[in-house]
Design an enzyme around this catalytic site. Structure first.
Site, PDB file in Angstrom:
ATOM      1  CE1 TYR A  52      -2.190   3.356   2.350  1.00 54.96           C
ATOM      2  CE2 TYR A  52      -3.739   2.468   0.739  1.00 54.96           C
ATOM      3  CZ  TYR A  52      -3.355   3.472   1.604  1.00 54.96           C
ATOM      4  OH  TYR A  52      -4.113   4.603   1.714  1.00 54.96           O
ATOM      5  CB  SER A  98     -44.298   0.136 -16.455  1.00 53.89           C
ATOM      6  OG  SER A  98     -44.398  -0.328 -17.770  1.00 53.89           O
ATOM      7  CG  LEU A  99     -48.915  -0.519 -13.296  1.00 57.34           C
ATOM      8  CD1 LEU A  99     -49.497   0.410 -12.241  1.00 57.34           C
ATOM      9  CD2 LEU A  99     -49.505  -1.917 -13.149  1.00 57.34           C
ATOM     10  CD  GLU A 136     -52.519  -1.115  -4.265  1.00 58.21           C
ATOM     11  OE1 GLU A 136     -51.475  -0.569  -4.656  1.00 58.21           O
ATOM     12  OE2 GLU A 136     -52.607  -2.331  -4.023  1.00 58.21           O
ATOM     13  CE  LYS A 138     -49.230   4.850 -12.363  1.00 56.92           C
ATOM     14  NZ  LYS A 138     -48.240   5.932 -12.414  1.00 56.92           N
ATOM     15  NE  ARG A 159     -40.040   0.215 -14.166  1.00 58.62           N
ATOM     16  CZ  ARG A 159     -39.940   0.348 -15.476  1.00 58.62           C
ATOM     17  NH1 ARG A 159     -39.169   1.288 -15.967  1.00 58.62           N
ATOM     18  NH2 ARG A 159     -40.590  -0.443 -16.290  1.00 58.62           N
ATOM     19  CB  CYS A 430     -31.469  38.667 -29.636  1.00 58.78           C
ATOM     20  SG  CYS A 430     -31.045  37.450 -28.394  1.00 58.78           S
ATOM     21  CB  CYS A 449     -30.268  35.225 -30.906  1.00 53.25           C
ATOM     22  SG  CYS A 449     -28.684  36.019 -30.693  1.00 53.25           S
TER      23      CYS A 449
END
Ligand code: IVH
Length: 720
Positions: A52, A98-99, A136, A138, A159, A430, A449
């Site tokens: 080390y 997922s749903l 439930e 969400k 996830r 601008c 611009c």
């Protein structure tokens, strides 16, 4: 270690070139940090103290010869171990899916009908029997998976792409709703609890106020803030953010004692989790609809954001029968609420300058609460949109907030238009200090611009883009910091970012910067000195080249030197032959490099020309040269296929929409396993992975008798 790195590792310090020294300095730093962690955090050193010490001596010797390499992160400068700079990847024991969504009552009815048909066909469900659904709220947060071994929390992950997430265990441990040890009986030995991390609205507003005061970018909504808070490299920061957690699902659960979802929710509570109180077991569609209405009425007064109600078949044996289609279970659906809207006064219209000079009108609003979040600004997109909406300063306008989309102006309320209003006229100059004339883009709705590279507003925006998430992803360098550093001359061009670690003393003197924040900033900058080629290309902000095109270019050209040489050559060729050209003839009429570029997948003449214009600008080339001196751009990994790769010599086609993995990730995985991925189905094709809404390729595979897999089956196979 690469071959080159091995060679460098045995060279005497006196014989190293600067480039070699930089690489070796990094390698030694990483190695020492690794051993520090083993020694200090895990009580399990792998090398002797003498070895080390030798590593540290070599590092010191390199720093003595090349003092420019010393930075705050170097182990020679450290007292405490540096914060970890990236999250490790975690493969989920079961994919996190997922749903499907239902937005209308017809879509919901469709779900009820499908359930009944399938269950009558596949189980003993009688025609009039009830199908109990667990309903439930969400929660609008981010889903995570918590791993428990023998009741002990051991690992937590985001996830990610559904298959692999990021290890955020240390941060999750700071959330008080997440039990470290489960109590009560019947806890599965191997157990993934899944649920939602979220932030309450009040906490979000308070945190955002502090965030803005500290010069960081404001978060868009509570979900966004929760995600940002969970991805902090320093768990102490996460701990200071009031994150909460509701549990609602599981991944692996061995052994599993419950037979219904509602039973599971009760057990979760016994074991010490919070479950959402807005949950009810409904037995008929009428009960489900009544529950949806009730939750919809409560929504504005809830302490947290919800975006719908989830309905899940309660019986788990039925869930198993119903299974999954592509990305989502057939036994559940998310019944979404419409986006939240509110009315407020339009106080003014400001013009914002983007990194390519595009001008965007922004509505300045009388601050208003939209579903629990105060909104004071909304986008008006462009001049045509203002014309179409005919909104005028002083109008009462209707605005909408949906998910993480920037709030939008939907229109004005005619009855409440004040007497004297004026149509909005897009400014001719601008707002940048150069006050350059505004150009309307040919054929398009965008106005720009005309200051180009000189415009300081554009320069700031380009720097912001450079550090943003899909580019260099430098944390701790928010938009306001960039602007302040730019105004004070600390930052002008991207390469200056990598010179900031040498200017820590100056930064520390600035308001709002302390030892810790400077150290974190240096850590995140140093962590990006090595960068993938696609991120590097994306970060340059070349017009028309975004994240996806950058990936394709990186694949095509392989490494930074090769890519740059080819782009410069293409730009030179195009300058000599500026006439209209078709991509098929580009190589013959313009030149080989230009021809190759035009013919890269998804590029074509327009994008190739944007690239050439960028590379004909000396200033851009200087910026890249400067960056190259400070960075290691990693070449794209070329594939080496092992002789026992499971899909060796197989030709795989992906078709339809994939949603557990992205198409790119799925392709990359197939290639890792030795397959060749192509786009069209023929007799030679070995395997077709069929996603949602697939068309002719799936049909052709069936006709030819080529084997097909659903996305779930593919995920299973590719995990093998
Ligand atoms: S169940 C296999 N229940 O919604 C099904 N999800 O759009 C797993 N979500 O990724 C999900 N509240 O982040 C479930 N009560 C709830 C939920 C919920 C929020 C989120 C979750 C999921 C997303 C799907």
């Amino acid at each position: 270690m690469s071959k080159a790195a091995k060679v460098v590792a045995v060279l005497k310090v006196d014989d190293l070139t600067e480039r070699q020294a930089r690489a070796e300095h990094k390698r030694l730093g990483d190695e020492i940090r690794h051993h520090d962690t083993l020694y200090h955090d895990k009580d399990a050193p792998e090398i002797s103290d003498a070895d080390y010490d030798r590593l540290r001596q070599r590092l010191k010797a390199i720093e003595a010869r090349f003092p420019q390499l010393v930075d705050l992160l170097s182990p020679t400068q450290q007292v405490a171990p540096a914060p970890s700079t990236a999250f490790a990847k975690v493969r989920h024991a079961r994919p996190m899916l997922s749903l499907d969504n239902a937005f209308t009552d017809e879509e919901l009815q469709g779900f009820f009908d499908r359930l009944r048909r399938a269950l009558e066909r596949e189980t003993d469900l009688k025609p009039d029997a009830e199908i109990a659904l667990s309903c439930e709220a969400k929660i609008d947060g981010l889903s995570i998976s918590l791993r428990y071994k023998d009741g002990e929390f051991v690992q937590g992950a985001t996830r990610g792409d559904g298959t692999t997430g990021e290890d955020v265990t240390a941060n999750l441990r700071t959330i008080k709703d997440i039990p470290h040890k489960l109590k009560g009986r019947g806890v599965p030995k191997a157990f993934d609890v899944r649920g939602e991390v979220y932030m309450e609205r009040k906490a979000f507003v308070a945190l955002n106020a502090r965030q803005v005061a500290a010069g960081e970018k404001a978060y868009v909504n509570p979900r966004n803030t929760a995600a940002g808070s969970l991805r902090q490299l320093d768990p102490a920061i996460t701990a200071a953010r009031p994150l909460r957690f509701f549990a609602y699902a599981w991944g692996e659960a061995e052994p599993r004692s419950w037979k219904t979802h509602s039973e599971y929710l009760k057990l979760l509570k016994e074991w010490g989790f919070r479950t959402n109180p807005l949950t009810r077991l409904c037995r008929t569609p009428a009960e489900v609809r009544a529950f949806y209405r009730k939750i919809g009425e409560e929504r504005p007064s809830l302490p947290y954001d919800i975006d719908g109600v989830v309905y899940k078949v309660d019986r788990i044996d039925w869930q198993e029968r119903l299974g999954f289609v592509s990305r989502a279970p057939r036994w559940a659906i998310a019944h979404k609420f419409p986006a939240e809207q509110a009315r407020t006064r339009l106080n003014g219209i400001n013009i914002q300058v983007g990194r390519t000079g595009a001008l965007t009108p922004v509505a300045e609003l009388e601050p208003v609460n939209v579903g629990g979040v105060v909104v004071a600004r909304a986008t008006l997109h462009n001049a045509d949109e203002i014309e179409r909406l005919d909104v005028r300063v002083g109008d009462m306008v209707l605005i909408q907030r949906a998910g993480d989309v920037i709030p939008q102006v939907l229109g004005y309320v005619p009855e409440e238009r004040p007497k004297k209003t004026e149509k909005f006229h897009f400014p001719a100059k601008c707002p940048c200090p150069l006050r350059t004339p505004v150009k309307a883009e040919e054929g398009g709705v965008v106005r720009r611009c005309s200051g180009g590279l000189e415009c300081p507003f554009q320069q700031v925006e380009r720097l912001r883009y450079f550090v943003s998430r899909n580019c260099f992803d430098i944390e701790g360098l928010g938009g306001t910091h960039i602007e302040n550093f730019f105004n004070d001359g600390l930052l002008k061009i991207p390469g200056d970012i990598f010179r900031l670690p040498r200017r820590v003393d100056e930064i520390k003197k600035r308001e709002g910067w302390g030892d810790l924040s400077v150290r974190n900033l240096v850590a995140s900058i140093e962590a990006r000195r090595t960068i993938a080629l696609d991120r590097f290309i994306n970060a340059l902000g070349i017009p028309l080249i975004g994240e996806a095109t950058a990936k394709i270019l990186a694949q095509e050209y392989g490494d930074a030197d090769g890519w740059l040489a080819e782009m410069l050559a293409a730009a030179r060729e195009r300058k000599k032959h500026p006439d209209d050209v078709k991509k098929e003839k580009a190589a013959a009429e313009v030149g080989p490099s230009y021809g190759r570029l035009c013919n890269v997948e998804q590029i074509g003449v327009t994008t190739a020309d944007a690239m050439c214009a960028f590379f004909s600008e000396g200033h851009n080339v200087e910026i890249i040269k400067d960056l190259r001196k400070q960075l290691t751009v990693e070449p794209v990994k070329r594939r080496v296929i092992a002789s026992d790769a499971p899909l060796k010599d197989k030709i795989v086609v992906f078709t339809g929409e994939l949603s557990i993995m992205t198409r790119d990730a799925a392709k990359a995985r197939a290639e890792e396993l030795g397959a060749k991925v192509t786009d069209s189905v023929s007799k030679k094709t070995s395997l077709v992975v069929v996603g949602e809404n697939a068309g002719s390729k799936a049909r052709k595979a069936a006709e030819l008798g080529v084997q097909t897999l659903t996305e779930e089956e593919w995920v299973e196979l590719s995990r093998a």
